[in-house]
Design a protein around this motif. Structure first.
Motif, PDB file in Angstrom:
ATOM      1  N   GLU A 198       0.828  -1.203   0.000  1.00  0.00           N
ATOM      2  CA  GLU A 198       0.000   0.000   0.000  1.00  0.00           C
ATOM      3  C   GLU A 198       0.862   1.253   0.000  1.00  0.00           C
ATOM      4  OE1 GLU A 198      -2.969   0.283   3.082  1.00  0.00           O
ATOM      5  OE2 GLU A 198      -3.580  -1.797   2.772  1.00  0.00           O
ATOM      6  N   LYS A 199       1.912   1.252   0.827  1.00  0.00           N
ATOM      7  CA  LYS A 199       2.797   2.412   0.889  1.00  0.00           C
ATOM      8  C   LYS A 199       3.516   2.621  -0.432  1.00  0.00           C
ATOM      9  CE  LYS A 199       3.502   2.501   5.849  1.00  0.00           C
ATOM     10  NZ  LYS A 199       4.442   2.450   6.955  1.00  0.00           N
ATOM     11  N   GLU A 229       2.379   1.747  -3.390  1.00  0.00           N
ATOM     12  CA  GLU A 229       1.385   2.265  -4.336  1.00  0.00           C
ATOM     13  C   GLU A 229       1.123   3.754  -4.099  1.00  0.00           C
ATOM     14  OE1 GLU A 229      -2.124  -0.142  -4.104  1.00  0.00           O
ATOM     15  OE2 GLU A 229      -1.131  -1.884  -4.971  1.00  0.00           O
ATOM     16  N   GLU A 230       1.002   4.138  -2.815  1.00  0.00           N
ATOM     17  CA  GLU A 230       0.797   5.554  -2.494  1.00  0.00           C
ATOM     18  C   GLU A 230       1.981   6.393  -2.960  1.00  0.00           C
ATOM     19  OE1 GLU A 230      -0.082   6.044   1.668  1.00  0.00           O
ATOM     20  OE2 GLU A 230      -1.791   4.660   1.570  1.00  0.00           O
ATOM     21  N   ALA A 258       4.009   5.653  -5.362  1.00  0.00           N
ATOM     22  CA  ALA A 258       4.013   5.686  -6.824  1.00  0.00           C
ATOM     23  C   ALA A 258       3.010   6.712  -7.333  1.00  0.00           C
ATOM     24  CB  ALA A 258       3.698   4.303  -7.375  1.00  0.00           C
ATOM     25  N   LYS A 259       1.824   6.797  -6.692  1.00  0.00           N
ATOM     26  CA  LYS A 259       0.815   7.787  -7.092  1.00  0.00           C
ATOM     27  C   LYS A 259       1.337   9.207  -6.882  1.00  0.00           C
ATOM     28  CE  LYS A 259      -3.337   5.037  -6.233  1.00  0.00           C
ATOM     29  NZ  LYS A 259      -4.541   4.878  -5.408  1.00  0.00           N
ATOM     30  N   LYS A 260       1.976   9.431  -5.735  1.00  0.00           N
ATOM     31  CA  LYS A 260       2.516  10.767  -5.449  1.00  0.00           C
ATOM     32  C   LYS A 260       3.600  11.120  -6.445  1.00  0.00           C
ATOM     33  CE  LYS A 260       1.592  11.000  -0.518  1.00  0.00           C
ATOM     34  NZ  LYS A 260       2.171  11.090   0.826  1.00  0.00           N
ATOM     35  N   LYS A 306       3.878  10.017  -9.480  1.00  0.00           N
ATOM     36  CA  LYS A 306       3.230  10.225 -10.775  1.00  0.00           C
ATOM     37  C   LYS A 306       2.626  11.628 -10.829  1.00  0.00           C
ATOM     38  CE  LYS A 306       0.114   7.808 -13.890  1.00  0.00           C
ATOM     39  NZ  LYS A 306      -0.831   6.709 -14.037  1.00  0.00           N
ATOM     40  N   GLU A 307       1.973  12.047  -9.747  1.00  0.00           N
ATOM     41  CA  GLU A 307       1.388  13.388  -9.686  1.00  0.00           C
ATOM     42  C   GLU A 307       2.464  14.454  -9.734  1.00  0.00           C
ATOM     43  OE1 GLU A 307      -1.062  13.600  -6.187  1.00  0.00           O
ATOM     44  OE2 GLU A 307      -2.441  12.060  -6.933  1.00  0.00           O
ATOM     45  N   ASP A 308       3.586  14.198  -9.009  1.00  0.00           N
ATOM     46  CA  ASP A 308       4.677  15.177  -9.019  1.00  0.00           C
ATOM     47  C   ASP A 308       5.308  15.306 -10.404  1.00  0.00           C
ATOM     48  OD1 ASP A 308       4.336  15.726  -6.363  1.00  0.00           O
ATOM     49  OD2 ASP A 308       5.978  14.422  -5.654  1.00  0.00           O
ATOM     50  N   LYS A 338       3.725  14.926 -13.235  1.00  0.00           N
ATOM     51  CA  LYS A 338       2.773  15.603 -14.108  1.00  0.00           C
ATOM     52  C   LYS A 338       2.878  17.127 -13.926  1.00  0.00           C
ATOM     53  CE  LYS A 338      -0.746  12.079 -14.649  1.00  0.00           C
ATOM     54  NZ  LYS A 338      -2.131  11.741 -14.434  1.00  0.00           N
TER      55      LYS A 338
END
Length: 123
Positions: A108-109, A111-112, A114-116, A118-120, A122
């Motif tokens: 979970e950590k 994945e979180e 990786a999402k952060k 990815k957002e950074d 972008k």
């Protein structure tokens, strides 16, 4: 000291004389010569067979008792090993579930993170 040696020799001679019987027989042959035959017999009744049989029974009983003790100890060891095996199995299951929980939290950590990331990226 000499008295002890002499006494021992006398007792030994007495014991030997009680157990062996010597018989000498002289036979005159037809040609006039004499043949001497000596026969020694041993008295077998000196040994008390009832004592021997009792000793054998005692030994047999003690061997049976020792065998039973060994069997009982082996059974107890088997039970202890079975219990130890069950305890190990239970502990392994607990450790396995703890590892699964920890792996899930770690995933979970990741994945979180990786999402952060990815957002950074972008922005």
């Amino acid at each position: 000291m000499k008295k002890h040696i002499v006494t021992t020799l006398m007792l030994s001679a007495l014991a030997v004389s009680c157990t062996k019987t010597t018989k000498t027989e002289k036979v005159e042959n037809p040609d006039g010569s004499v043949t001497t035959t000596t026969t020694t017999t041993t008295d077998a009744e000196i040994i008390d067979t009832s004592k021997i049989n009792q000793a054998k029974e005692d030994v047999k009983a003690k061997v049976d008792e020792a065998g039973n003790k060994i069997d009982n100890a082996a059974q107890k060891t088997k039970e202890d090993l079975n219990q130890a095996g069950k305890d190990i199995k239970t502990g392994a299951k607990e450790v396995g579930s703890d590892i699964k929980d920890a792996a899930a939290k770690g995933a979970e950590k990741v994945e979180e993170g990786a999402k952060k990331l990815k957002e950074d990226l972008k922005k």
